[in-house]
Write a protein that holds these residues in place. Structure first.
Motif, PDB file in Angstrom:
ATOM      1  N   SER A  34       1.021  -1.249   0.073  1.00 46.03           N
ATOM      2  CA  SER A  34       0.127   0.164   0.131  1.00 46.03           C
ATOM      3  C   SER A  34       0.932   1.315  -0.100  1.00 46.03           C
ATOM      4  O   SER A  34       1.875   1.535   0.905  1.00 46.03           O
ATOM      5  CB  SER A  34      -0.742  -0.046   1.472  1.00 46.03           C
ATOM      6  OG  SER A  34      -1.238   1.319   1.570  1.00 46.03           O
ATOM      7  N   THR A  35       0.685   2.279  -0.922  1.00 46.04           N
ATOM      8  CA  THR A  35       1.394   3.328  -0.988  1.00 46.04           C
ATOM      9  C   THR A  35       1.308   4.199   0.454  1.00 46.04           C
ATOM     10  O   THR A  35       2.245   4.929   0.801  1.00 46.04           O
ATOM     11  CB  THR A  35       1.038   4.296  -1.971  1.00 46.04           C
ATOM     12  OG1 THR A  35      -0.483   4.628  -2.030  1.00 46.04           O
ATOM     13  CG2 THR A  35       1.417   3.670  -3.510  1.00 46.04           C
ATOM     14  N   GLN A  58      -1.149  -2.096  -6.285  1.00 48.01           N
ATOM     15  CA  GLN A  58      -1.021  -2.505  -4.987  1.00 48.01           C
ATOM     16  C   GLN A  58      -1.405  -3.807  -4.605  1.00 48.01           C
ATOM     17  O   GLN A  58      -2.490  -4.234  -5.344  1.00 48.01           O
ATOM     18  CB  GLN A  58      -1.835  -1.335  -4.038  1.00 48.01           C
ATOM     19  CG  GLN A  58      -1.319   0.046  -4.335  1.00 48.01           C
ATOM     20  CD  GLN A  58      -2.096   1.066  -3.237  1.00 48.01           C
ATOM     21  OE1 GLN A  58      -1.716   1.660  -2.330  1.00 48.01           O
ATOM     22  NE2 GLN A  58      -3.489   1.281  -3.772  1.00 48.01           N
ATOM     23  N   ARG A  62      -5.839  -0.294   0.563  1.00 51.05           N
ATOM     24  CA  ARG A  62      -7.035  -0.434   1.322  1.00 51.05           C
ATOM     25  C   ARG A  62      -7.799   0.915   1.402  1.00 51.05           C
ATOM     26  O   ARG A  62      -7.341   1.883   1.011  1.00 51.05           O
ATOM     27  CB  ARG A  62      -6.449  -0.912   2.637  1.00 51.05           C
ATOM     28  CG  ARG A  62      -5.480   0.234   3.373  1.00 51.05           C
ATOM     29  CD  ARG A  62      -5.164  -0.044   4.629  1.00 51.05           C
ATOM     30  NE  ARG A  62      -4.302   0.949   5.109  1.00 51.05           N
ATOM     31  CZ  ARG A  62      -2.915   0.891   5.117  1.00 51.05           C
ATOM     32  NH1 ARG A  62      -2.222  -0.090   4.594  1.00 51.05           N
ATOM     33  NH2 ARG A  62      -2.148   1.812   5.655  1.00 51.05           N
ATOM     34  N   ARG A  64     -10.986   2.615   4.222  1.00 47.70           N
ATOM     35  CA  ARG A  64     -11.153   2.736   5.461  1.00 47.70           C
ATOM     36  C   ARG A  64     -11.428   1.478   6.101  1.00 47.70           C
ATOM     37  O   ARG A  64     -12.195   0.813   5.722  1.00 47.70           O
ATOM     38  CB  ARG A  64     -12.269   3.878   5.709  1.00 47.70           C
ATOM     39  CG  ARG A  64     -11.826   5.288   5.471  1.00 47.70           C
ATOM     40  CD  ARG A  64     -13.094   6.289   5.428  1.00 47.70           C
ATOM     41  NE  ARG A  64     -14.002   5.844   4.683  1.00 47.70           N
ATOM     42  CZ  ARG A  64     -15.304   6.196   4.907  1.00 47.70           C
ATOM     43  NH1 ARG A  64     -15.447   6.973   5.990  1.00 47.70           N
ATOM     44  NH2 ARG A  64     -16.074   5.811   4.104  1.00 47.70           N
ATOM     45  N   ARG A  67     -11.051  -2.113   4.642  1.00 50.41           N
ATOM     46  CA  ARG A  67     -11.622  -2.428   3.413  1.00 50.41           C
ATOM     47  C   ARG A  67     -10.533  -2.473   2.144  1.00 50.41           C
ATOM     48  O   ARG A  67      -9.660  -1.715   2.277  1.00 50.41           O
ATOM     49  CB  ARG A  67     -13.070  -1.676   2.994  1.00 50.41           C
ATOM     50  CG  ARG A  67     -14.087  -1.624   4.279  1.00 50.41           C
ATOM     51  CD  ARG A  67     -15.333  -0.872   3.814  1.00 50.41           C
ATOM     52  NE  ARG A  67     -15.067   0.493   3.935  1.00 50.41           N
ATOM     53  CZ  ARG A  67     -15.775   1.370   4.612  1.00 50.41           C
ATOM     54  NH1 ARG A  67     -16.941   0.676   4.918  1.00 50.41           N
ATOM     55  NH2 ARG A  67     -15.770   2.689   4.800  1.00 50.41           N
ATOM     56  N   VAL A  70      -9.465  -1.849  -4.844  1.00 49.14           N
ATOM     57  CA  VAL A  70      -8.979  -2.724  -6.037  1.00 49.14           C
ATOM     58  C   VAL A  70      -7.771  -1.778  -6.861  1.00 49.14           C
ATOM     59  O   VAL A  70      -8.134  -0.539  -7.098  1.00 49.14           O
ATOM     60  CB  VAL A  70     -10.007  -2.871  -6.865  1.00 49.14           C
ATOM     61  CG1 VAL A  70      -9.840  -3.346  -8.377  1.00 49.14           C
ATOM     62  CG2 VAL A  70     -11.180  -3.830  -6.360  1.00 49.14           C
ATOM     63  N   LYS A 129     -18.786   5.987  -8.030  1.00 50.74           N
ATOM     64  CA  LYS A 129     -17.682   6.176  -7.242  1.00 50.74           C
ATOM     65  C   LYS A 129     -16.288   6.108  -8.316  1.00 50.74           C
ATOM     66  O   LYS A 129     -16.242   4.945  -8.807  1.00 50.74           O
ATOM     67  CB  LYS A 129     -17.277   5.301  -6.116  1.00 50.74           C
ATOM     68  CG  LYS A 129     -15.886   5.519  -5.264  1.00 50.74           C
ATOM     69  CD  LYS A 129     -16.192   4.898  -3.964  1.00 50.74           C
ATOM     70  CE  LYS A 129     -14.899   4.798  -3.168  1.00 50.74           C
ATOM     71  NZ  LYS A 129     -15.102   4.368  -1.605  1.00 50.74           N
ATOM     72  N   ASN A 154      -9.816   5.612 -10.261  1.00 49.96           N
ATOM     73  CA  ASN A 154      -9.956   4.706 -11.446  1.00 49.96           C
ATOM     74  C   ASN A 154      -9.707   5.304 -12.705  1.00 49.96           C
ATOM     75  O   ASN A 154     -10.319   6.245 -13.134  1.00 49.96           O
ATOM     76  CB  ASN A 154     -11.244   4.006 -11.270  1.00 49.96           C
ATOM     77  CG  ASN A 154     -11.647   3.398  -9.951  1.00 49.96           C
ATOM     78  OD1 ASN A 154     -10.625   2.663  -9.397  1.00 49.96           O
ATOM     79  ND2 ASN A 154     -12.580   3.141  -9.669  1.00 49.96           N
TER      80      ASN A 154
HETATM   81  C1  BT5 Z   1     -11.797   4.432   0.091  1.00 54.32           C
HETATM   82  O1  BT5 Z   1     -12.148   4.033   1.304  1.00 54.32           O
HETATM   83  O2  BT5 Z   1     -12.569   5.080  -0.724  1.00 54.32           O
HETATM   84  C2  BT5 Z   1     -10.381   4.974   0.202  1.00 54.32           C
HETATM   85  C3  BT5 Z   1      -9.638   4.658  -0.972  1.00 54.32           C
HETATM   86  C4  BT5 Z   1      -8.196   4.892  -0.899  1.00 54.32           C
HETATM   87  C5  BT5 Z   1      -7.334   4.085  -1.749  1.00 54.32           C
HETATM   88  C6  BT5 Z   1      -6.012   4.746  -1.951  1.00 54.32           C
HETATM   89  S1  BT5 Z   1      -4.990   4.018  -3.177  1.00 54.32           S
HETATM   90  C7  BT5 Z   1      -3.420   4.942  -2.646  1.00 54.32           C
HETATM   91  C8  BT5 Z   1      -3.683   4.464  -0.946  1.00 54.32           C
HETATM   92  N1  BT5 Z   1      -3.090   3.483  -0.491  1.00 54.32           N
HETATM   93  C9  BT5 Z   1      -4.129   2.617   0.080  1.00 54.32           C
HETATM   94  O3  BT5 Z   1      -3.794   1.396   0.212  1.00 54.32           O
HETATM   95  N2  BT5 Z   1      -4.955   3.148  -0.287  1.00 54.32           N
HETATM   96  C10 BT5 Z   1      -5.018   4.455  -0.744  1.00 54.32           C
HETATM   97  P1  BT5 Z   1     -13.699   3.479   1.497  1.00 54.32           P
HETATM   98  O4  BT5 Z   1     -14.419   4.842   1.721  1.00 54.32           O
HETATM   99  O5  BT5 Z   1     -13.625   2.882   2.969  1.00 54.32           O
HETATM  100  O6  BT5 Z   1     -14.261   2.582   0.442  1.00 54.32           O
HETATM  101  C11 BT5 Z   1     -13.671   1.233   0.308  1.00 54.32           C
HETATM  102  C12 BT5 Z   1     -14.814   0.503  -0.489  1.00 54.32           C
HETATM  103  O7  BT5 Z   1     -14.834   1.058  -1.910  1.00 54.32           O
HETATM  104  C13 BT5 Z   1     -14.768  -0.926  -0.861  1.00 54.32           C
HETATM  105  O8  BT5 Z   1     -15.150  -1.717   0.432  1.00 54.32           O
HETATM  106  C14 BT5 Z   1     -15.376  -1.304  -1.980  1.00 54.32           C
HETATM  107  O9  BT5 Z   1     -16.778  -1.274  -2.003  1.00 54.32           O
HETATM  108  C15 BT5 Z   1     -15.329   0.100  -3.020  1.00 54.32           C
HETATM  109  N3  BT5 Z   1     -14.013  -0.102  -3.690  1.00 54.32           N
HETATM  110  C16 BT5 Z   1     -12.887  -0.713  -3.620  1.00 54.32           C
HETATM  111  N4  BT5 Z   1     -11.917  -0.539  -4.949  1.00 54.32           N
HETATM  112  C17 BT5 Z   1     -12.745   0.196  -5.487  1.00 54.32           C
HETATM  113  C18 BT5 Z   1     -12.402   0.878  -6.859  1.00 54.32           C
HETATM  114  N5  BT5 Z   1     -11.171   0.642  -7.480  1.00 54.32           N
HETATM  115  N6  BT5 Z   1     -13.088   1.839  -7.196  1.00 54.32           N
HETATM  116  C19 BT5 Z   1     -14.608   2.055  -6.760  1.00 54.32           C
HETATM  117  N7  BT5 Z   1     -14.781   1.420  -5.523  1.00 54.32           N
HETATM  118  C20 BT5 Z   1     -13.954   0.460  -4.957  1.00 54.32           C
END
Ligand code: BT5
Length: 261
Positions: A34-35, A58, A62, A64, A67, A70, A129, A154
């Motif tokens: 994870s970055t 990655q 992750r 929040r 979770r 992708v 999203k 994305n």
């Molecule tokens: C987020 O969490 O939306 C925060 C995402 C942050 C990702 C970045 S990437 C760089 C950095 N390194 C990391 O490891 N993380 C950060 P949250 O609100 O908890 O939403 C997570 C939910 O979004 C998941 O449970 C899925 O339902 C959905 N999800 C997962 N991957 C997705 C994607 N690529 N596009 C849209 N929805 C996604």
């Protein structure tokens, strides 16, 4: 983790990146867990603020509460910023909102499309999203030592690669392959502009601007499966203000937002 760096960019090396703070150093990885972990590790070691940790893929991206995010290779922009604001722990939500606003502005100027902030940490278009923000921090008592702001957008994911149906990518919207570095460049410039304003005490203006880019106004929402109301405003701390059925207003500081209608 250091061995994973494929490229270290220094400021201004990325095409016309004339920023004050963000991107003075950009660590690029091929594949990383994870970055945010990279930003955290460098933060603990005393890295200056503004460094960016960017990965092509990655394996443990992750969101929040643990979770999953992708993060297929070259299908999204995955990066984290290391920030050292003079701030209290309770101010971290302001940084998430600031980053959300900056990302909305960056995506709008990159694509011409009407992206919005879905408080607290999503970037959406038509309630789908396209990106998310994960703010994590190291703190001592109530003072912030540093903040890692992780951003995922994305870019080139296909519909079948997305984990939920209410998600979208730039490629799906624009019908073309998205160049990651060009988009990163625009994102870093916007974040730099807003972060510099924040450091100069400009958060009230940032909130004012963010109010124009919220996807939630007028919608009936439920927070964490409990509180319900109509989303009407951000308060001066960046909390979401709900108007409840009894007419009272309530500020919500964090949580998951479910759209009811
Ligand atoms: C987020 O969490 O939306 C925060 C995402 C942050 C990702 C970045 S990437 C760089 C950095 N390194 C990391 O490891 N993380 C950060 P949250 O609100 O908890 O939403 C997570 C939910 O979004 C998941 O449970 C899925 O339902 C959905 N999800 C997962 N991957 C997705 C994607 N690529 N596009 C849209 N929805 C996604």
């Amino acid at each position: 983790m250091d061995e994973g760096i494929v490229r270290l960019f220094h400021s201004r090396e990325l095409d016309s990146l004339h920023t004050r703070i963000i991107g003075r150093r950009i660590y690029k990885y091929d594949t990383i867990g994870s970055t945010n972990d990279a930003a955290f590790m460098y933060g603990v070691k005393g890295e200056k603020e503004g460094s960016v940790f960017w990965a092509r893929a990655q394996t443990k991206g992750r969101g929040r509460l643990g979770r999953r995010w992708v993060s297929h290779k070259d299908k999204g922009l995955y990066f984290s910023l290391l920030l050292r604001p003079e701030a209290e722990v309770k101010d971290a939500a302001k940084i998430t909102l600031l980053a959300g606003l900056a990302m909305v502005k960056a995506l709008r100027s990159f694509s011409g499309l009407g992206f919005l902030i879905k408080w607290p940490n999503d970037i959406v278009i038509d309630d789908k999203k396209i990106g998310g923000i994960l703010t994590e921090m190291d703190a001592e008592v109530s003072r912030v030592k540093f903040i890692a702001v992780g951003i995922g957008i994305n870019t080139n994911l296909r519909k079948s690669e997305l984990p939920i149906k209410e998600a979208v990518s730039l490629k799906m919207l624009l019908q073309k392959e998205i160049p990651q570095e060009a988009l990163l460049n625009v994102c870093l410039k916007e974040i730099d502009g807003y972060y510099c304003r924040f450091k100069d005490g400009g958060f009230p203006d940032i909130i004012d601007e963010a109010r124009h880019f919220s996807s939630l106004w007028g919608k009936q929402v439920k927070i964490n499966g409990k509180e319900e109301g109509v989303a009407v405003d951000f308060d001066d701390q960046g909390a979401l203000v709900l108007r409840q059925d009894n007419g009272f207003r309530k500020a919500i500081f964090a949580g998951d937002v479910e759209l009811l209608r």
